[in-house]
Write a protein that holds these residues in place. Structure first.
Motif, PDB file in Angstrom:
ATOM      1  N   LEU A 166      -7.262 -13.047   0.094  1.00 43.07           N
ATOM      2  CA  LEU A 166      -6.490 -13.046   1.333  1.00 43.07           C
ATOM      3  C   LEU A 166      -5.223 -13.890   1.165  1.00 43.07           C
ATOM      4  CD1 LEU A 166      -6.292 -12.180   4.300  1.00 43.07           C
ATOM      5  CD2 LEU A 166      -7.658 -14.198   4.878  1.00 43.07           C
ATOM      6  N   ALA A 167      -5.355 -15.053   0.543  1.00 46.66           N
ATOM      7  CA  ALA A 167      -4.192 -15.915   0.312  1.00 46.66           C
ATOM      8  C   ALA A 167      -3.202 -15.256  -0.642  1.00 46.66           C
ATOM      9  CB  ALA A 167      -4.645 -17.267  -0.242  1.00 46.66           C
ATOM     10  N   ALA A 168      -3.711 -14.688  -1.732  1.00 45.16           N
ATOM     11  CA  ALA A 168      -2.831 -13.998  -2.680  1.00 45.16           C
ATOM     12  C   ALA A 168      -2.153 -12.809  -2.011  1.00 45.16           C
ATOM     13  CB  ALA A 168      -3.629 -13.541  -3.903  1.00 45.16           C
ATOM     14  N   SER A 169      -2.895 -12.097  -1.186  1.00 43.28           N
ATOM     15  CA  SER A 169      -2.338 -10.934  -0.487  1.00 43.28           C
ATOM     16  C   SER A 169      -1.261 -11.345   0.503  1.00 43.28           C
ATOM     17  CB  SER A 169      -3.451 -10.172   0.247  1.00 43.28           C
ATOM     18  OG  SER A 169      -4.346  -9.612  -0.689  1.00 43.28           O
ATOM     19  N   ALA A 170      -1.455 -12.465   1.180  1.00 46.11           N
ATOM     20  CA  ALA A 170      -0.425 -12.946   2.110  1.00 46.11           C
ATOM     21  C   ALA A 170       0.878 -13.205   1.366  1.00 46.11           C
ATOM     22  CB  ALA A 170      -0.904 -14.213   2.820  1.00 46.11           C
ATOM     23  N   LEU A 171       0.776 -13.790   0.184  1.00 49.73           N
ATOM     24  CA  LEU A 171       1.967 -14.027  -0.637  1.00 49.73           C
ATOM     25  C   LEU A 171       2.592 -12.694  -1.064  1.00 49.73           C
ATOM     26  CD1 LEU A 171       3.874 -15.902  -2.216  1.00 49.73           C
ATOM     27  CD2 LEU A 171       2.217 -15.817  -4.088  1.00 49.73           C
ATOM     28  N   LEU A 172       1.764 -11.770  -1.509  1.00 52.17           N
ATOM     29  CA  LEU A 172       2.278 -10.464  -1.947  1.00 52.17           C
ATOM     30  C   LEU A 172       2.881  -9.675  -0.784  1.00 52.17           C
ATOM     31  CD1 LEU A 172      -0.443  -9.393  -4.528  1.00 52.17           C
ATOM     32  CD2 LEU A 172       1.846 -10.295  -4.985  1.00 52.17           C
ATOM     33  N   LEU A 222       2.423  -1.430  -2.884  1.00 51.55           N
ATOM     34  CA  LEU A 222       1.674  -0.782  -1.806  1.00 51.55           C
ATOM     35  C   LEU A 222       1.855  -1.550  -0.497  1.00 51.55           C
ATOM     36  CD1 LEU A 222      -0.254   1.538  -1.131  1.00 51.55           C
ATOM     37  CD2 LEU A 222      -2.144   0.018  -1.698  1.00 51.55           C
ATOM     38  N   PHE A 223       1.769  -2.876  -0.566  1.00 49.23           N
ATOM     39  CA  PHE A 223       2.025  -3.682   0.629  1.00 49.23           C
ATOM     40  C   PHE A 223       3.438  -3.450   1.145  1.00 49.23           C
ATOM     41  CE2 PHE A 223      -1.271  -7.162  -0.589  1.00 49.23           C
ATOM     42  CZ  PHE A 223      -2.279  -6.465   0.053  1.00 49.23           C
ATOM     43  N   ALA A 224       4.404  -3.376   0.234  1.00 51.54           N
ATOM     44  CA  ALA A 224       5.797  -3.144   0.644  1.00 51.54           C
ATOM     45  C   ALA A 224       5.937  -1.798   1.344  1.00 51.54           C
ATOM     46  CB  ALA A 224       6.714  -3.205  -0.576  1.00 51.54           C
ATOM     47  N   LEU A 225       5.348  -0.765   0.771  1.00 51.58           N
ATOM     48  CA  LEU A 225       5.462   0.574   1.362  1.00 51.58           C
ATOM     49  C   LEU A 225       4.750   0.655   2.711  1.00 51.58           C
ATOM     50  CD1 LEU A 225       4.969   2.644  -1.898  1.00 51.58           C
ATOM     51  CD2 LEU A 225       7.081   2.439  -0.556  1.00 51.58           C
ATOM     52  N   LEU A 226       3.563   0.088   2.793  1.00 46.69           N
ATOM     53  CA  LEU A 226       2.816   0.140   4.047  1.00 46.69           C
ATOM     54  C   LEU A 226       3.440  -0.746   5.123  1.00 46.69           C
ATOM     55  CD1 LEU A 226      -0.855   0.215   2.710  1.00 46.69           C
ATOM     56  CD2 LEU A 226       0.543   2.125   3.520  1.00 46.69           C
ATOM     57  N   SER A 227       4.180  -1.777   4.698  1.00 48.68           N
ATOM     58  CA  SER A 227       4.892  -2.622   5.663  1.00 48.68           C
ATOM     59  C   SER A 227       6.017  -1.875   6.358  1.00 48.68           C
ATOM     60  CB  SER A 227       5.470  -3.860   4.960  1.00 48.68           C
ATOM     61  OG  SER A 227       4.435  -4.739   4.606  1.00 48.68           O
ATOM     62  N   ALA A 228       6.427  -0.775   5.782  1.00 47.35           N
ATOM     63  CA  ALA A 228       7.498   0.039   6.378  1.00 47.35           C
ATOM     64  C   ALA A 228       6.961   0.959   7.474  1.00 47.35           C
ATOM     65  CB  ALA A 228       8.190   0.854   5.294  1.00 47.35           C
ATOM     66  N   SER A 251      13.066  -3.228  -0.847  1.00 46.47           N
ATOM     67  CA  SER A 251      13.473  -1.938  -0.284  1.00 46.47           C
ATOM     68  C   SER A 251      12.400  -0.913  -0.640  1.00 46.47           C
ATOM     69  CB  SER A 251      14.818  -1.499  -0.871  1.00 46.47           C
ATOM     70  OG  SER A 251      14.660  -1.171  -2.249  1.00 46.47           O
ATOM     71  N   VAL A 252      12.386   0.177   0.084  1.00 45.39           N
ATOM     72  CA  VAL A 252      11.417   1.242  -0.197  1.00 45.39           C
ATOM     73  C   VAL A 252      11.628   1.780  -1.610  1.00 45.39           C
ATOM     74  CG1 VAL A 252      10.705   3.575   0.456  1.00 45.39           C
ATOM     75  CG2 VAL A 252      11.038   1.841   2.217  1.00 45.39           C
ATOM     76  N   GLY A 253      12.877   1.917  -2.026  1.00 48.27           N
ATOM     77  CA  GLY A 253      13.166   2.415  -3.372  1.00 48.27           C
ATOM     78  C   GLY A 253      12.599   1.532  -4.463  1.00 48.27           C
ATOM     79  N   VAL A 254      12.765   0.231  -4.317  1.00 42.29           N
ATOM     80  CA  VAL A 254      12.220  -0.717  -5.293  1.00 42.29           C
ATOM     81  C   VAL A 254      10.697  -0.645  -5.281  1.00 42.29           C
ATOM     82  CG1 VAL A 254      11.943  -3.186  -5.831  1.00 42.29           C
ATOM     83  CG2 VAL A 254      14.205  -2.257  -5.296  1.00 42.29           C
ATOM     84  N   ALA A 255      10.115  -0.563  -4.099  1.00 44.14           N
ATOM     85  CA  ALA A 255       8.650  -0.488  -3.993  1.00 44.14           C
ATOM     86  C   ALA A 255       8.108   0.767  -4.679  1.00 44.14           C
ATOM     87  CB  ALA A 255       8.220  -0.518  -2.524  1.00 44.14           C
ATOM     88  N   ILE A 256       8.770   1.892  -4.486  1.00 46.08           N
ATOM     89  CA  ILE A 256       8.333   3.135  -5.141  1.00 46.08           C
ATOM     90  C   ILE A 256       8.437   2.986  -6.657  1.00 46.08           C
ATOM     91  CG2 ILE A 256       8.915   5.569  -5.514  1.00 46.08           C
ATOM     92  CD1 ILE A 256       9.645   5.653  -2.495  1.00 46.08           C
ATOM     93  N   ALA A 257       9.537   2.428  -7.127  1.00 50.68           N
ATOM     94  CA  ALA A 257       9.719   2.232  -8.566  1.00 50.68           C
ATOM     95  C   ALA A 257       8.625   1.333  -9.142  1.00 50.68           C
ATOM     96  CB  ALA A 257      11.100   1.656  -8.852  1.00 50.68           C
ATOM     97  N   LEU A 258       8.323   0.221  -8.463  1.00 53.14           N
ATOM     98  CA  LEU A 258       7.276  -0.680  -8.946  1.00 53.14           C
ATOM     99  C   LEU A 258       5.897  -0.033  -8.897  1.00 53.14           C
ATOM    100  CD1 LEU A 258       8.353  -4.131  -7.468  1.00 53.14           C
ATOM    101  CD2 LEU A 258       8.577  -3.311  -9.820  1.00 53.14           C
TER     102      LEU A 258
END
Length: 144
Positions: free
Chosen positions: A79-85, A36-42, A93-100
Motif C-alpha cells: 500500500l505504501a509503495a503503491s501510494a508512491l507509485l 497502470l496507475f498513471a493510466l487508471l488515474s486518468a 502524461s498518458v503517452g508516457v504511461a502507455i510507452a512505459l
C-alpha cells in the motif's frame, strides 16, 4: 505469510528461476504498475471534497483487500509503495504511461522467452498478475 501466499510464491518462483528473467521482472513489473496507475488515474469516478477518486484507487482498494488476506505486513508495505507509485503516475502524461506500459511488458516477455525459455506464470493462473508485484516487494524487503 499465509499458506496460500507460500503456494503462490512457490508456483511463481518456478517460472522465474534464471537471473536474466528475474532482472527483467525487477524492472518490468514496477514499470507496468506505475504506468497502470498513471493510466487508471486518468479515469475519474467521483469527487470527495477536493479529491477526485479514480479507477486507480478502486484497483488499489481491491488489490489491498486481496493482499491483506495473504500477508498483512506485505499488504501494508505494498500500500505504501503503491501510494508512491500513484503519486509518480499522476505526474505522467498518458503517452508516457502507455510507452512505459509497453516497455514493461517487453521486459516481461524478454525475461520469459529469452532467459527462462518458458511462458509467464499468469498464462496458467491469472492471480499471478497480482502475485508478481507482491513477489518483487517480498524479494526487495527480504520477506520472501
Amino acid at each position: 505469510m499465509s499458506p496460500v501466499l507460500k503456494a503462490h510464491f512457490s508456483d511463481y518462483a518456478a517460472f522465474h528461476g534464471t537471473p536474466g528473467n528475474k532482472a527483467c521482472h525487477y524492472v518490468g513489473i514496477p514499470l507496468i504498475v506505475v504506468s497502470l496507475f498513471a493510466l487508471l488515474s486518468a479515469v475519474p469516478l467521483f469527487t470527495v471534497g477536493a479529491y477526485t477518486v479514480t479507477l486507480t484507487e478502486v484497483l488499489l482498494l481491491a488489490a489491498t483487500a486481496y493482499y491483506l488476506r495473504l500477508d498483512p505486513v506485505l499488504a501494508v508495505l505494498m500500500l505504501a509503495a503503491s501510494a508512491l507509485l500513484i503519486f509518480v503516475g499522476r505526474q505522467m502524461s498518458v503517452g508516457v504511461a502507455i510507452a512505459l506500459f509497453v516497455v514493461g511488458w517487453v521486459f516481461q516477455f524478454v525475461g520469459h522467452y529469452v532467459y527462462e525459455k518458458r511462458s509467464p506464470a499468469f498464462y496458467r493462473n491469472l492471480a499471478h498478475l497480482l502475485v508478481g508485484p507482491l513477489w518483487i516487494l517480498a524479494k526487495a524487503t527480504g520477506r520472501s
